[in-house]
Design a protein around this motif. Structure first.
Motif, PDB file in Angstrom:
ATOM      1  N   SER A  47       0.805  -1.226   0.000  1.00 59.27           N
ATOM      2  CA  SER A  47       0.000   0.000   0.000  1.00 59.27           C
ATOM      3  C   SER A  47       0.836   1.275   0.000  1.00 59.27           C
ATOM      4  O   SER A  47       0.292   2.372  -0.034  1.00 59.27           O
TER       5      SER A  47
ATOM      6  N   LEU B  29      -4.193   3.648   2.838  1.00 59.41           N
ATOM      7  CA  LEU B  29      -4.159   2.586   3.848  1.00 59.41           C
ATOM      8  C   LEU B  29      -5.545   2.342   4.420  1.00 59.41           C
ATOM      9  O   LEU B  29      -6.018   1.199   4.487  1.00 59.41           O
TER      10      LEU B  29
ATOM     11  N   LEU C 184      -8.011   0.942   1.857  1.00 63.00           N
ATOM     12  CA  LEU C 184      -7.768  -0.489   1.696  1.00 63.00           C
ATOM     13  C   LEU C 184      -8.414  -1.287   2.826  1.00 63.00           C
ATOM     14  O   LEU C 184      -9.045  -2.327   2.583  1.00 63.00           O
TER      15      LEU C 184
END
Length: 209
Positions: A43, A106, A109
């Protein structure tokens, strides 16, 4: 535990989990599919260990170095100017590490990949929504002012529309302390657990602090 009321009322985390948010999130990630571990590792261009080292260094900065710093005294500069500069610039590091460094990607996700009804997903969704979303975007674009006491005023869009006007958001020093601590907790626990799941798991149990 000092934020239990906020975790229950604002984030909607069950009471029994409010004193072990980092541990719960870590366990949820470790026990998840390896695809989440790999997605977390990819990521950011920075590897997991390097990203975690920033959080480690911030902890040292906040708990070891900051308490030893004192506002300077200079007869040529009014004390209020010195005080404002000292505390505002000190707070800038906190705001950056808490809301910008981990990266919006982040938390996006985590919202997409975390299992439903997990503490991880509940936490990530809270961080992805206003007012934290607005604070993060405002800080990233320099559209904010943080006062010496830690309270913040910022300007950001409420939604995602291209031509949407900026709206003013405000957060007290108490709000900011909670938002910063919570956001860093979720980011650190997620990255730490992913690193453990990928590299350290065969060696034994993950140490939780």
């Amino acid at each position: 535990s000092i934020w239990s009321d906020r975790l229950i009322g604002d984030v909607h985390i069950p009471q029994q989990s409010t004193t072990q948010v980092a541990t719960t999130i870590s366990n949820e990630i470790i026990q998840s599919d390896t695809s989440l571990h790999n997605a977390l590792a990819k990521s950011s261009p920075l590897d997991l260990k390097k990203r975690l080292s920033f959080f480690d260094n911030f902890q040292i900065w906040e708990h070891v170095i900051i308490p030893k710093l004192v506002c300077p005294d200079d007869n040529e500069i009014p004390k209020k100017y010195l005080s404002d500069a000292f505390f505002e610039m000190k707070n800038v590091v906190n705001v950056y590490m808490s809301f910008v460094f981990a990266g919006d990607g982040l938390f996006e996700l985590l919202v997409k990949e975390a299992a439903k009804n997990t503490i991880l997903r509940i936490s990530a969704k809270f961080i992805r929504n206003n007012p934290l979303r607005a604070i993060r975007n405002a800080v990233a674009h320099g559209n904010y002012h943080i006062a010496a006491d830690g309270s913040l005023s910022c300007w950001a869009k409420k939604g995602d529309q291209k031509d949407e006007p900026l709206v003013k958001f405000e957060a007290s020093d108490i709000d900011m302390a909670f938002y910063a601590a919570f956001t860093r907790t979720v980011a650190w626990a997620s990255l730490c657990a992913a690193n453990y799941a990928i590299e350290e798991k065969p060696r034994g149990n993950m140490p939780i602090h």
